[in-house]
Design a protein around this motif. Structure first.
Motif: not given
Length: 584
Positions: A94-106
């Motif tokens: 599984a690969r994270l979507s760009p939105v989900a990948r960046a969500a860790v920053v938030h």
């Protein structure tokens, strides 16, 4: 997907639901996600199809395909992942979507110092007992490694969701404390001008003279006695057995001092304990409880515990001594719990101590011992079983000794002679941060060579400097920017697309998993490894990219990423008892 939702937990849940549909009623197969070593293989990998193949007697890739078809609608609806893929013999990647990948920053910016902390409905009660040095001398560098490991382990366990009690077991009963009291008394007499022989095996360090000076200041002449008569205070002769001569001097001192012996004994104990407390506090190592071995004798707990063993038919008499049948529990030989002179052994008080731990209701008891105590484990576990207790609640973590090197040469160690390097001396030479970090850099059960010169160096080869410099660099970025970091919590992160930015976000997302793994494996060194790896990702990014660019959207996105990296570095260092400096 909610910004604060962990995508790993989300994916595990979706795959578990799909598994229930594909193979209803199947037991013994769990959805376990791992992070592939090669990022090109995705963010997560699951081998559930391969486990099911043995149960369903079908090809793993066929099962994987069926599982993918079962969950693909939910995966798409979550918005957290790209379409799942099948790889190799039947792995699901599984690969994270760009939105989900960046969500860790938030997530990091929203949770701050709490990012990575487990949120459990029920916190297991865990006791970690560590250091537990005899109060017969200052803490040395060997104790320092146990202190750093135990403190970091307790912090990690707490962060991972446990309710942790930190305990120091004070070995204040028995012969070694008598030797300390005698040594202090003799130095006290010598300081008063009395010529008195000092035993070969007495404690000879300068700290003994320091305690004797404190004794003089506090009590002046209270403990002065005439010791010129050899009949009152024996003088060791050539050829005498050192232990017998030492015991004779202890007995003579007790007779000469009478009731003042207990006061002397207490004074020496308290002086050493206070020194150890101050040393550990300065090393950022604290305890919830200091448990006295002597209290087990005073309360009758040792005698009662031995009686319980006798009632359960686990003891026998031989040569006037009382023995525990520890060979019945895997030990190499049976062990004495009461000597022929009627005195209980250290092992007897240790059994009583562990029974007391269990009686206090700890669901898990973790003892941090020196590696030389490896052979002690079977007899303690055996004694717990003999008492009808669940020995599986006890875990012993072994810590290897640390060897100091300066200028490529090994630094000598000793104890009673006073020829040893204290923890205080080490801290003064390299600093608390370097000492804590270096101690925890290797697995506790592995030998540690502590390079003093490297620990003091300001270079990329010095791991603690390397990690702290990353944090200080991040702080300098924000100082140069001059804006309000609080407003970065909700910035748009779509501009973060470079390989180095993606690597940083992946590393941030791994932190909660690293904490859980470190707690499960009792391996706080993995937090140090993680911090060094995250620092390496940031240094690479900092050297390759400008952060304060003219493009405002890109600039604020990069600043948000930097703020998240700074926070996680601080969180990791905090678990290790290491400062996160703002400038260096």
């Amino acid at each position: 997907m909610q910004r604060t939702e962990d995508p790993k937990i989300l994916l595990e849940g979706l795959l578990a639901e799909g598994l229930a549909r594909v193979a209803p009623g199947t037991s013994g197969v769990d959805v376990q996600l791992e992070r592939p070593r090669n990022p090109e293989h995705g963010d997560f990998s699951c081998n559930a199809a391969m486990q099911l193949a043995r149960v369903l007697k079908r090809k793993p890739r066929e099962i994987a395909q069926q599982l993918l078809e079962s969950v693909q609608a939910d995966i798409a609806a979550s918005g957290a992942f790209e379409p799942l893929e099948i790889a190799g013999a039947g792995f699901i990647n599984a690969r994270l979507s760009p939105v989900a990948r960046a969500a860790v920053v938030h997530r990091v910016l929203a949770e701050g110092a709490e990012f990575g902390r487990a949120r459990t409905a029920r916190r297991a009660r865990v006791q970690v007992e560590f250091v537990s040095a005899n109060p017969t001398g200052p803490l040395h560098v060997g104790h320092g490694r146990g202190a750093a490991y135990g403190a970091s382990l307790a912090a990690v366990l707490e962060f991972a969701g446990a309710e942790v009690t930190r305990e120091f077991y004070v070995n204040d009963a028995g012969r070694q404390m008598d030797i300390l009291a005698l040594s202090v008394w003799l130095r006290y007499l010598q300081a008063r001008g009395t010529v008195v022989p000092f035993p070969e095996d007495g404690y000879r360090g300068d700290y003994v003279r320091d305690i004797a000076a404190q004794l003089t200041d506090a009590h002046v002449a209270r403990f002065a006695r005439e010791v010129g008569d050899a009949r009152a205070f024996p003088v060791p002769q050539p050829g005498d057995d050192p232990d017998a001569a030492l015991d004779a001097q202890i007995a003579a001192a007790k007779a000469l001092l009478g009731g003042d012996w207990d006061a002397l004994h207490h004074f020496a104990r308290e002086a050493m304990l206070e020194d150890q407390r101050e040393d550990l506090a300065a090393f950022r190592v604290g305890f919830d409880n200091w448990f006295s071995e002597a209290s087990l004798y005073a309360s009758g707990a040792v005698e009662q515990t031995v009686q319980r063993l006798a009632e359960r038919d686990h003891l026998y008499e031989k040569d006037g001594a009382l023995w525990f049948r520890s060979t019945q529990f895997g030990d190499e030989k049976d062990r004495v719990v009461r000597r022929e002179n009627g005195q209980f052994t250290y092992f007897a008080s240790d059994i009583a101590y562990h029974a007391d731990k269990f009686a206090r209701g700890f669901e898990r008891v973790i003892d941090v011992w020196g590696a030389d105590h490896h052979g002690y484990i079977p007899r303690v576990r055996g004694a717990l079983e003999a008492l009808g207790l669940d020995a599986n609640r006890l875990t012993v973590a072994l810590v290897q000794f640390a060897v100091l090197y300066r200028g490529g040469e090994k630094v000598a160690m000793g104890k009673r002679s006073g020829d040893f390097v204290t923890l205080r001396e080490l801290r003064e030479e390299v600093g608390n941060d370097a000492a804590r970090f270096f101690y925890i850099l290797r697995r506790a059960d592995q030998h540690l060579d502590f390079d003093l010169d490297l620990a003091k160096s300001e270079s990329q080869d010095n791991p603690v400097y390397y990690v702290q410099y990353a944090h200080a660099r991040l702080c300098s970025v924000f100082l140069q920017w001059g804006g309000d970091a609080a407003r970065l919590v909700d910035v748009e992160l779509a501009p973060l697309v470079s390989a180095r930015e993606l690597a940083l976000m992946r590393a941030l997302a791994e932190f909660p998993e690293v904490v859980q793994s470190a707690a499960q494996e009792l391996a706080p060194h993995s937090i140090a490894f993680y911090a060094r790896e995250l620092a390496a990702h940031f240094h690479s990014y900092y050297n390759a990219e400008r952060i304060l660019v003219d493009d405002e959207d890109l600039c604020t996105a990069r600043l948000a990423l930097c703020a998240a990296v700074r926070q996680v570095l601080a969180n990791a260092l905090s678990l290790l008892g290491v400062n996160a400096p703002e400038e260096m």
